[in-house]
Design an enzyme around this catalytic site. Sequence first.
Site, PDB file in Angstrom:
ATOM      1  N   SER A  66      37.503  41.821  48.737  1.00 65.21           N
ATOM      2  CA  SER A  66      37.147  41.185  48.880  1.00 65.21           C
ATOM      3  C   SER A  66      37.149  39.841  50.211  1.00 65.21           C
ATOM      4  O   SER A  66      36.974  40.628  51.246  1.00 65.21           O
ATOM      5  CB  SER A  66      36.836  40.050  48.052  1.00 65.21           C
ATOM      6  OG  SER A  66      35.023  39.590  48.095  1.00 65.21           O
ATOM      7  N   ASP A 183      33.869  44.392  43.605  1.00 60.97           N
ATOM      8  CA  ASP A 183      35.284  42.976  45.145  1.00 60.97           C
ATOM      9  C   ASP A 183      36.631  44.163  43.463  1.00 60.97           C
ATOM     10  O   ASP A 183      36.837  43.575  42.648  1.00 60.97           O
ATOM     11  CB  ASP A 183      34.528  41.872  43.839  1.00 60.97           C
ATOM     12  CG  ASP A 183      34.590  41.154  44.520  1.00 60.97           C
ATOM     13  OD1 ASP A 183      35.916  40.982  44.916  1.00 60.97           O
ATOM     14  OD2 ASP A 183      34.834  40.200  44.550  1.00 60.97           O
TER      15      ASP A 183
END
Length: 327
Positions: A66, A183
């Site tokens: 991320s 993610d």
Amino acid sequence: MNANLRPPFRGWSRAEESQKHGSGGENTPRLGLVLSSGGSRGIAHAGVIQVLEENDIPIAAVAGCSMGAYVGALWAAGLDGKALEERAREIKDRATFKKLLDFIVPPSEGLIRGEKIRQHLERDLGTKTFEELERELIIVATDLDRLTPHVFDRGHVSTAVHASAAIPAICAPVHLNGRRFTDGGASEPLPVRLLRQHGRVDHVIAVNVMPTPDEVAATPDKATRNPFARLFRKVNLLAEGNVLDTFRRALMAAQLRLIVKEEAAADVVIHPRFTASNWHDFENFGHYLQAGREAATAALPAIRELLSQPTPTPLARHETRLELLTS
């Protein structure tokens, strides 16, 4: 752990070819740096990196997911801590941040595509591949079709970062080779053990910018204090108690439990502390940078202790990796 993830053979010779990869010398232990997910809080990673550079701490390999993948990729590509701070300062207000959002209408897969953010990253990365980076790097995303963490260590770096930073429900999944990725923080918010498996490292420093449960509970709801926010609360899906906020909190509950296990696998943990914040609070970059610097400075004695330890033998490294791969 995902038993199908590949063992850490790629990049070994590349890392050995030059001292600039962060080995610090033939007899110096190889340090790995893990950068967690965390949205805007991930700007603190740049502050940590600044302190490591200023104190000549050699980092051989980086793993990120991320926001940690975003910062780690830029650093592995050659941007130093000061340049990372300059990039953070570019998002000086909410209006500037909104220019990077490519909204999906109707929002079927997510609220935004994330293509503008990837293009923003490519100003520095261009079409660089993992093999062209100055430091060994792995990026972790979540494979939505296999429901497992996925390690990117080859191909275009910007594409891997895009996949790793596609916040669930906010960003549309990234489609690559017939699979969907989201993610990395959903499956490995602090990928310490994955770096040990895939990177040639002796010790791991983990930087965790995620909040603790107590910090989450203490965060005030801005809508209760702002009449304008209360007015639009019913149509703001991100407002406290609404659907995306509920999803975010449920995801965070799982993430924080995963992080506890990953921190236990690290040799040193750096945990910057913040006051109230949210994932898109990029205009307060100075606050996050300073928190990262302070936490890294406090960790320097422990990091130097790692460097003073004897370098493990190649056989010991191999045995450690086998143990991790079968756990």
